[in-house]
Design a protein around this motif. Structure first.
Motif, PDB file in Angstrom:
ATOM      1  N   TYR A  37       0.826  -1.212   0.000  1.00  0.00           N
ATOM      2  CA  TYR A  37       0.000   0.000   0.000  1.00  0.00           C
ATOM      3  C   TYR A  37       0.859   1.261   0.000  1.00  0.00           C
ATOM      4  CZ  TYR A  37      -4.215  -2.718   0.649  1.00  0.00           C
ATOM      5  OH  TYR A  37      -5.255  -3.594   0.478  1.00  0.00           O
ATOM      6  N   TYR A  41       0.933   4.237  -2.886  1.00  0.00           N
ATOM      7  CA  TYR A  41       0.789   5.651  -2.550  1.00  0.00           C
ATOM      8  C   TYR A  41       1.983   6.444  -3.066  1.00  0.00           C
ATOM      9  CZ  TYR A  41       0.651   9.921   0.177  1.00  0.00           C
ATOM     10  OH  TYR A  41       0.649  11.237   0.546  1.00  0.00           O
ATOM     11  N   ASN A  45       2.398   9.696  -5.954  1.00  0.00           N
ATOM     12  CA  ASN A  45       2.906  10.979  -5.500  1.00  0.00           C
ATOM     13  C   ASN A  45       4.141  11.337  -6.324  1.00  0.00           C
ATOM     14  OD1 ASN A  45       4.318  13.021  -4.005  1.00  0.00           O
ATOM     15  ND2 ASN A  45       3.094  12.461  -2.219  1.00  0.00           N
TER      16      ASN A  45
END
Length: 153
Positions: A37, A41, A45
């Motif tokens: 996870y 993420y 970004n």
């Protein structure tokens, strides 16, 4: 051939053998899920996308360490001694004559009782040693106590 097999005395027989319990892989599994996870993420970004490989490297190192710990753990009751060995980078080993053991404790929490793992603590007239997350600790203790009774007769 394992360390224990190489260091048996003449006429010494292995009565019970166990390893670390598979529960040692629980934390690496949880961290792997978290890292997946985190990597997703980081990929989304713009700033963190350059270091999205870091969680994978950390998890790979952690899994390697845990696999080595599992592979190098051995806990044995023989007809003469209790031999325990664990660790690769940081080795922890104990060899005690059965007749020198004054007390053997098994500590298990509720999950340890359900999954059959725990901590085995040995006290040999002042020397104290504990081994954690051992599979089948009650059977280990029972075998050692049976052998101690045989030697006491």
């Amino acid at each position: 051939m394992s360390y224990i097999d190489r260091n048996l005395l003449p006429d010494e027989q292995i009565l019970f053998r166990t390893k670390k319990h598979l529960i040692i892989f629980f934390y690496p599994l949880i961290l792997t899920i978290f890292a997946i996870y985190a990597q997703q993420y980081m990929h989304d970004n713009f700033i963190l996308a350059r270091v999205e490989w870091v969680p994978a490297i950390i998890i790979l190192i952690y899994w390697s360490f845990t696999l080595l710990e599992y592979a190098t753990s051995e806990f044995v009751v023989t007809n003469r001694r209790i031999m325990m060995r664990e660790g690769f980078f940081i080795r922890h080993s104990t060899e005690l004559r059965i007749n020198s053991i004054s007390q053997m404790n098994v500590d298990q929490n509720l999950i340890g009782q359900m999954l059959d793992y725990g901590t085995v603590s040995l006290n040999a007239f002042g020397a104290y040693d504990a081994f954690y997350l051992i599979a089948h600790p009650i059977a280990f203790q029972k075998c050692a106590n049976e052998q101690l009774d045989k030697l006491a007769r």
